[in-house]
Design a protein around this motif. Structure first.
Motif, short mmCIF file in Angstrom:
data_model
loop_
_atom_site.label_atom_id
_atom_site.label_comp_id
_atom_site.label_asym_id
_atom_site.label_seq_id
_atom_site.Cartn_x
_atom_site.Cartn_y
_atom_site.Cartn_z
N GLU A 156 0.85 -1.20 0.00
CA GLU A 156 0.00 0.00 0.00
C GLU A 156 0.87 1.24 0.00
OE1 GLU A 156 -3.52 2.07 2.76
OE2 GLU A 156 -2.41 0.32 3.48
N ILE A 157 0.49 2.22 -0.81
CA ILE A 157 1.14 3.54 -0.80
C ILE A 157 0.16 4.51 -0.16
CG2 ILE A 157 1.93 5.47 -2.21
CD1 ILE A 157 3.06 3.48 -4.18
N ILE A 158 0.56 5.05 0.99
CA ILE A 158 -0.34 5.94 1.74
C ILE A 158 -0.17 7.39 1.32
CG2 ILE A 158 -0.88 6.79 4.07
CD1 ILE A 158 -0.06 4.00 5.08
N ALA A 159 1.06 7.81 1.08
CA ALA A 159 1.34 9.20 0.68
C ALA A 159 1.73 9.21 -0.79
CB ALA A 159 2.45 9.79 1.54
N ALA A 160 0.85 9.70 -1.63
CA ALA A 160 1.09 9.71 -3.07
C ALA A 160 2.06 10.82 -3.46
CB ALA A 160 -0.23 9.88 -3.82
N GLU A 161 2.53 10.77 -4.70
CA GLU A 161 3.41 11.83 -5.19
C GLU A 161 2.71 13.18 -5.10
OE1 GLU A 161 4.88 10.99 -9.08
OE2 GLU A 161 5.93 9.16 -8.49
N GLY A 162 3.44 14.17 -4.60
CA GLY A 162 2.88 15.51 -4.44
C GLY A 162 2.31 15.77 -3.06
N ALA A 163 2.13 14.70 -2.26
CA ALA A 163 1.56 14.87 -0.92
C ALA A 163 2.61 15.46 0.02
CB ALA A 163 1.07 13.53 -0.39
N THR A 164 2.16 16.31 0.93
CA THR A 164 3.03 16.87 1.96
C THR A 164 2.86 16.05 3.23
OG1 THR A 164 2.91 19.10 1.04
CG2 THR A 164 3.58 18.91 3.33
N VAL A 165 3.97 15.58 3.78
CA VAL A 165 3.92 14.72 4.97
C VAL A 165 4.76 15.32 6.07
CG1 VAL A 165 3.50 12.60 3.67
CG2 VAL A 165 5.85 13.36 4.04
N ASP A 166 4.37 15.04 7.33
CA ASP A 166 5.17 15.55 8.44
C ASP A 166 6.25 14.54 8.80
OD1 ASP A 166 4.14 13.56 10.12
OD2 ASP A 166 2.54 14.84 10.87
N ALA A 167 7.06 14.90 9.78
CA ALA A 167 8.25 14.10 10.08
C ALA A 167 7.94 12.76 10.71
CB ALA A 167 9.17 14.90 11.01
N LEU A 171 4.41 6.42 5.16
CA LEU A 171 4.43 6.57 3.70
C LEU A 171 3.80 5.39 2.98
CD1 LEU A 171 8.10 7.88 3.34
CD2 LEU A 171 6.01 9.25 3.21
N ALA A 172 4.05 4.19 3.48
CA ALA A 172 3.59 3.00 2.78
C ALA A 172 3.62 1.82 3.73
CB ALA A 172 4.47 2.72 1.55
N VAL A 173 3.14 0.67 3.21
CA VAL A 173 3.15 -0.58 3.98
C VAL A 173 3.76 -1.66 3.11
CG1 VAL A 173 1.76 -2.34 5.12
CG2 VAL A 173 1.10 0.07 5.31
N ILE A 174 4.70 -2.41 3.69
CA ILE A 174 5.31 -3.55 3.00
C ILE A 174 4.80 -4.82 3.63
CG2 ILE A 174 7.47 -4.78 2.58
CD1 ILE A 174 8.88 -2.12 2.42
N SER A 175 4.30 -5.74 2.79
CA SER A 175 3.90 -7.05 3.27
C SER A 175 5.14 -7.92 3.32
CB SER A 175 2.85 -7.66 2.33
OG SER A 175 2.46 -8.92 2.80
N GLY A 176 5.53 -8.36 4.52
CA GLY A 176 6.81 -9.01 4.74
C GLY A 176 7.03 -10.26 3.94
N GLY A 177 8.33 -10.49 3.61
CA GLY A 177 8.83 -11.42 2.61
C GLY A 177 8.24 -12.79 2.51
N ALA A 178 6.99 -12.93 2.14
CA ALA A 178 6.41 -14.25 1.94
C ALA A 178 6.14 -14.52 0.48
CB ALA A 178 5.11 -14.38 2.73
N GLY A 179 6.64 -13.66 -0.41
CA GLY A 179 6.42 -13.89 -1.84
C GLY A 179 5.34 -13.02 -2.38
N ALA A 180 5.12 -13.09 -3.70
CA ALA A 180 4.19 -12.19 -4.37
C ALA A 180 2.75 -12.48 -4.05
CB ALA A 180 4.41 -12.27 -5.88
N SER A 181 2.45 -13.68 -3.53
CA SER A 181 1.06 -14.01 -3.24
C SER A 181 0.58 -13.36 -1.95
CB SER A 181 0.88 -15.53 -3.12
OG SER A 181 1.70 -16.02 -2.08
N ALA A 182 1.52 -12.87 -1.13
CA ALA A 182 1.15 -12.31 0.17
C ALA A 182 0.24 -11.10 0.07
CB ALA A 182 2.39 -11.95 0.96
N PRO A 183 0.44 -10.18 -0.86
CA PRO A 183 -0.38 -8.97 -0.85
C PRO A 183 -1.86 -9.25 -1.02
CG PRO A 183 1.51 -8.71 -2.30
CD PRO A 183 1.50 -10.12 -1.86
#
Length: 494
Positions: A156-167, A171-183
């Protein structure tokens, strides 16, 4: 038994409010799994579990105010705590192994509170390796690359290009290394659970109190905390947006443009770096009593010295001998005699610097930056040339850090590389002086009653007249001129 305590909250922050507990007593927790969220006056802080085990008693309940290092909870360590959960749901064990990892905004640097997402290098569904670059953020001063904290799939991408984010934003979520079927499994479950989960999301007590005091509805607040929870800072931002007066136009209104001309125009949003450059330069003009004085220098001796020793210099030191080291040394020499040009105003005080951190302005594809050569007054020609070359290369590649562009006490700007014959540089606040170098051009000069052709350069010193008098400014330029026209003076410290 392991204690969970309040982490360091930041400079000058001594207390926080317990906003939300994500676990309850008896729950199994993994190492680094988020236990609770604290709210300070400035940021939201997540508290991870220091060990794996079972959450015992919660000492500080939601809504309580706690100090730094205060006890929040206790955890009973051991793998046995996780075993019942695994036994109760063996079928779910495989998906659980592919834990989601949040991609957060990295440290942006001192006094930098927000950034703009400029480019995503990956898209949802792409496989990523640990430390592979996911996106690039643009702050007021530098570009910051964001690496993947873990291997897996970008879910998942939470902050798209052009978005202003605080410190502290996600920004995004990574589904941990279980392969491409995990998402697919990972994203399907949250989607189904969202309606029910949304009802359980509760803002922190500090945010609720702030909304009540300000008389602002929850719909007007954009939550940046975990799962969209509103923080105290979010409420402050919403109140400021509601109460802010209309901003004056940044420039005069555009003249009417015909439809034909409009069709041939291209409108591009200014980058944050360009906006900051514009603001800082205008602020410099508005705040300082800026004045420029000029002189010229005969470059004959410097050019002859450089020609004589450049090959031997490069062979020994591994760096090219340029003009910047001569100018840097000449300026350091002159600043010793005229220290007010190397000083700054702080309120009603003048702060004199007994060192020279030399800013060297450099043009890049994204705008002007000023990397700083620290303690340039204590460096030799070779060290100065190496530092300038290295900083210039990092500037062009967009790799400069915030620290490398802070703390300068004086600046040199070389417009001559672009062919400029004469200009008035603008101060780089809070500095009180900036030297402008220009193009070397052969001109007829009267020397000892004879007209001869000499390689001449115009020099310009812009200075803050609140702290530097005309006499000091002229003296500074004369000392720079003397040192360059007779480089032996630098060796003799004359």
């Amino acid at each position: 038994m392991t204690e969970v305590r309040v982490p360091t909250l930041g400079e000058s922050v001594t207390e926080a409010t317990v906003a939300t507990w994500f676990k309850k007593p008896g729950d199994a927790v993994a190492v680094d799994e988020m236990l609770c969220e604290l709210e300070t006056d400035k940021v939201t802080v997540e508290v991870p579990s220091p060990v794996a085990g079972t959450l015992g008693d919660i000492v500080a309940a939601e809504g309580e105010t706690v100090g730094v290092d205060a006890l929040l909870a206790n955890i009973t360590e051991g793998a046995s705590a996780a075993a019942p959960a695994a036994a109760a749901a063996p079928a779910a064990a495989a998906p659980a192994a592919a834990a989601n990892v949040d991609v957060m905004v990295p440290t942006l640097g001192e006094s930098v509170t927000e950034a703009t997402v400029s480019t995503w290098f990956k898209k949802v569904g792409d496989t990523v390796a640990q430390d592979e670059m996911l996106c690039e953020l643009e702050t007021d001063k530098v570009s910051v690359e964001v690496p993947a904290p873990a291997a897996g799939v970008l879910a998942e991408i939470i902050a798209a290009e052009g978005a202003t984010v605080d410190a502290t934003a996600k920004l995004a979520v990574i589904s941990g290394g279980a392969g491409a079927s995990a998402p697919a499994a990972a994203t399907a479950a949250p989607a189904a659970a969202a309606p029910a989960g949304a009802q359980d999301i509760k803002d922190g007590p500090a945010a609720e109190k702030a909304m009540a005091e300000a008389g602002i509805s929850r719909d007007a607040v954009t939550g940046t905390g975990r799962d969209g929870r509103a923080t105290k800072a979010d409420v402050a931002a919403a109140v400021a947006a509601v109460t802010a007066a209309p901003k004056p136009a940044a420039s005069a209104p555009r003249a009417p443009v015909s439809a034909d001309d409009a069709a041939r125009e291209e409108r591009v949003k200014m980058t944050r770096l360009r906006q900051t450059i514009a603001k800082r330069l205008k602020d410099s003009q508005n705040n300082a009593a800026m004045l420029t004085t000029y002189n010229e220098v005969d470059m004959t001796e410097v050019m002859a010295l450089r020609k004589q020793y450049k090959d031997e210099f490069e062979k020994k030191h591994g760096a090219r001998l340029g003009f910047m080291s001569f100018f840097t040394k000449a300026c350091c020499h002159a600043l010793k005699e005229v220290p007010e040009v190397n000083a700054e105003i702080d309120g009603t005080d003048i702060v004199y610097k007994n060192f020279v951190h030399m800013g060297v302005a450099a043009g890049t594809p994204t705008g002007l930056v000023v990397p700083v050569i620290r303690d340039a007054d204590a460096m030799g020609f070779a060290d100065i040339e190496k530092a300038i070359a290295e900083k210039g290369r990092r500037a062009r590649d967009g790799k400069l850090s915030m620290a490398e562009m802070q703390g300068g006490t004086f600046t040199i700007s070389n417009g001559g590389v672009y062919g400029s014959l004469m200009s008035s540089p603008i101060l780089n606040p809070p500095q009180s002086g900036i030297l402008g170098m220009h193009k070397i051009q052969d001109r007829p000069m009267a020397i000892n009653g004879q007209v001869v052709i000499r390689p001449m350069m115009y020099l310009a010193l812009s200075y803050d007249h609140r702290i530097v008098d005309g006499k000091g400014a002229v003296t500074f330029l004369v000392r720079v001129k003397e040192a360059l026209e007779d480089p032996r003076r630098l060796l003799m410290d004359l």
